[in-house]
Enzyme design. Structure first.
Site, PDB file in Angstrom:
ATOM      1  N   LYS A 128      26.192  51.412 -24.011  1.00 31.73           N
ATOM      2  CA  LYS A 128      25.319  50.842 -22.981  1.00 31.73           C
ATOM      3  C   LYS A 128      26.158  49.943 -22.081  1.00 31.73           C
ATOM      4  O   LYS A 128      27.017  49.188 -22.586  1.00 31.73           O
ATOM      5  CB  LYS A 128      24.212  50.038 -23.672  1.00 31.73           C
ATOM      6  CG  LYS A 128      23.184  49.412 -22.731  1.00 31.73           C
ATOM      7  CD  LYS A 128      22.117  48.673 -23.544  1.00 31.73           C
ATOM      8  CE  LYS A 128      21.033  48.093 -22.665  1.00 31.73           C
ATOM      9  NZ  LYS A 128      19.974  47.413 -23.452  1.00 31.73           N
ATOM     10  N   SER A 141      14.446  46.810 -26.842  1.00 36.74           N
ATOM     11  CA  SER A 141      15.236  47.679 -25.957  1.00 36.74           C
ATOM     12  C   SER A 141      16.035  48.751 -26.667  1.00 36.74           C
ATOM     13  O   SER A 141      16.604  49.630 -26.028  1.00 36.74           O
ATOM     14  CB  SER A 141      16.174  46.837 -25.086  1.00 36.74           C
ATOM     15  OG  SER A 141      15.462  46.203 -24.060  1.00 36.74           O
ATOM     16  N   SER A 180      15.409  48.733 -22.561  1.00 36.05           N
ATOM     17  CA  SER A 180      16.386  48.879 -21.504  1.00 36.05           C
ATOM     18  C   SER A 180      17.556  49.796 -21.844  1.00 36.05           C
ATOM     19  O   SER A 180      18.325  50.145 -20.953  1.00 36.05           O
ATOM     20  CB  SER A 180      16.950  47.505 -21.158  1.00 36.05           C
ATOM     21  OG  SER A 180      17.652  46.956 -22.279  1.00 36.05           O
TER      22      SER A 180
END
Lengths: 466, 72
Positions: free
Chosen positions: A80, A179, A155
């Site tokens: 990420k 997330s 996210s």
């Protein structure tokens, strides 16, 4: 050699160890898949094909000459884009950091590299792991491989889309209010938020210090166990890092859970944030599977309303996020995406007393949770109230409109794993959460793995809405 | 003719203006109406984190002093 479109991380690891699969072929096959599919999925914001192939050749040589490092050796992953990577841009998908190139790897990224993983690139995220899905950021939001008109959740949206589509075999996420688990649930993955302090956050862009967790996302619980093994452990550079032993997580995956005591927090998803009937039904069927595997299931764990846990976490989260971004918001407000910056205006309206009251409430809620679940090895509740909504149907101020089902375990800090427990009528995944005692990720993963092996959900793969 | 604003809505407008003035955030005019739609959530958040704690109820993350070597 021809490499299957879909392989779990554990399957690939076994083939690589036996030298039946070349890391170079595996990496090349994933790069080809990224080239073919990611134009529709937008999961990567940066790919590293030359670096990845070079690393795969090194891995192949090491393995051929008896220097096998373990089950992550030669495995293609993604990070990420809030995990720092030395010499490689790390942006948080924000114009604020668009040209930022860190000098050091995040501790978790560095540990995964030492374990032999091969980095294919950086994966998209909501801005600073909070603002999204947004269409006004440097890179577009990821799309759900089960149907590209639908949201991935966030996210850790890029990791979710890339794993679900078979572009990588695993990746990292961060989880401040859900997330990791939210996107894992909406894309049909396993995603683990470890216990607060188990995985280092050094070099991970912060959203809210007291709630931030880093963890693995992959197709199965077994894959998450292998990734967690590479990520976990004390880091003196992270003030929240716990000094606890790291067990062999894969050894816990016996497929057996007879005798485990499971409590179910039904009111979270049946009355507080009412889940769709097919979600409730899928969880009921899953509880039957756990019973059949020999676990005892108590259906009525009662806690304060989900809204209290969600509100407590939300106040802490946005207040800490505002403290991090305050100076930059004042100087460059409109360089942030609209969702992030407008949510931060609400945060600015909170007072110091609001923040302290939330921290006091947090202690009460954690005490309550531990008392109510003391008689159980595991707790189960929903991961999301339903399958993925359309990407153009996500409210700007979510999750204020509906209390988050994942935030309670950021508030308490307990480990929580999402696993896929079925599909909606329109073919979108449904997830449930398995929550354990602090630092007992082994039992959480054991239960997730046993459930996955007892059901057929892991055999179903995305069709990209075609 | 637009409907008249309620007292709560007028308060929200004033509170948002005060936050913007205090923080100096350059919030575009066109985004303020959107932010105001979320303003009622603030009262609910505040109510839920204030549950009459006793004076001695400490926050969840308190500072714990670690031992340090004494000066010789």
């Amino acid at each position: 050699m021809s490499v299957p479109d879909y392989l779990t991380l554990a399957e690939a690891a076994r083939l690589i160890k036996r030298r039946d699969l070349s890391p170079v072929d595996l990496v090349q096959s994933r790069l080809d898949r990224i080239a073919a599919l990611d134009g529709r999925l937008h999961s990567f914001l940066l790919t590293l094909p030359e670096e990845a192939l070079a690393a795969a050749r090194v891995a192949e040589t090491e393995i051929a000459t008896g220097r096998y490092r373990g089950p992550l050796h030669g495995i293609p992953i993604g990070l990420k884009d809030i995990f720092d990577t030395a010499g490689i841009a790390t942006t948080g998908n924000s114009r604020i950091l668009q040209d930022r190139v860190p000098e050091r790897d995040a501790t978790a990224a560095q540990r995964l590299a030492v374990a032999g993983t091969i980095l294919l690139g950086k994966l998209t995220t909501h801005e600073f792991a909070f603002g999204g899905p947004s269409f006004d950021l440097p890179w577009p939001p990821a799309r759900n491989p089960w149907h590209t008109d639908h949201f991935t959740g966030g996210s850790s949206s890029g990791t979710a889309a890339a794993v679900a589509a078979g572009l990588i075999l695993g990746g990292t996420g961060s989880d401040t209010g859900g997330s990791i688990r939210g996107p894992a649930s909406l894309t049909g993955l396993a995603g683990l938020k470890p216990t607060y302090g188990l995985v280092s956050r050094t070099g991970v862009l912060p959203l809210a210090y007291s709630l931030d967790h880093a963890g693995p996302m992959a197709w199965t619980s077994e894959d998450c166990a292998l990734l967690l093994q590479g990520m976990a452990g004390h880091d003196p550079a992270d003030p929240a890092s716990a000094q606890v032993p790291v067990p062999d997580y894969a050894r816990a995956l016996t497929g057996k859970i007879a005798g485990l005591r499971i409590g179910v927090i039904r009111h979270f998803y049946e009355t507080d944030n009412v889940a769709t009937p097919e979600t409730v039904a899928a969880i009921d069927v899953a509880l039957g599977v756990f019973r059949k595997l020999g676990a005892s299931v108590d259906d009525d764990v009662r806690l304060s309303p989900l809204h209290d846990y969600a509100a407590c976490g939300y106040v802490l989260m946005v207040a800490e996020a505002y403290a991090i971004h305050e100076a930059t918001l004042k100087a460059r407000f409109t360089d942030y995406g609209e969702i992030f910056r407008d949510r931060m205006v609400l945060a600015a309206a909170l007072t110091a007393a609001d923040y302290v009251q939330a921290a006091r409430r947090r202690r009460q809620l954690r005490t309550e949770y531990m008392a109510a679940t003391a008689g159980f090895d595991l707790v189960i509740t929903a991961s999301a109230p339903g399958p993925a909504p359309r990407i153009d149907d996500v409210p700007k101020f979510t999750p204020l409109d509906r209390p988050s089902l994942t935030m309670p375990f950021n508030v308490t800090g307990h480990p929580a794993l999402t696993v896929c427990c079925g599909f909606s009528d329109n073919g979108l995944p449904i997830g449930l959460q398995i929550v354990g005692r602090a630092f007992d990720e082994a039992t959480v993963l054991q239960a997730g793995d046993a459930y996955e092996k007892a059901t057929a959900w892991r055999a179903r793969r995305p069709t990209f809405g075609l | 003719m637009p409907a008249e604003k309620s007292a709560a809505e007028n308060n929200a407008v004033e509170e948002l203006a005060a936050v913007i003035a205090r923080t100096g955030l350059a919030v575009p005019e066109r985004e303020r109406a959107d932010i105001l739609t979320a303003w009622p959530y603030l009262a609910d958040l505040r109510a839920r984190v204030r549950r009459d704690p006793g004076y001695a109820d400490e926050p969840a993350h308190v500072f714990i002093a670690a031992g340090e070597p004494l000066p010789s």
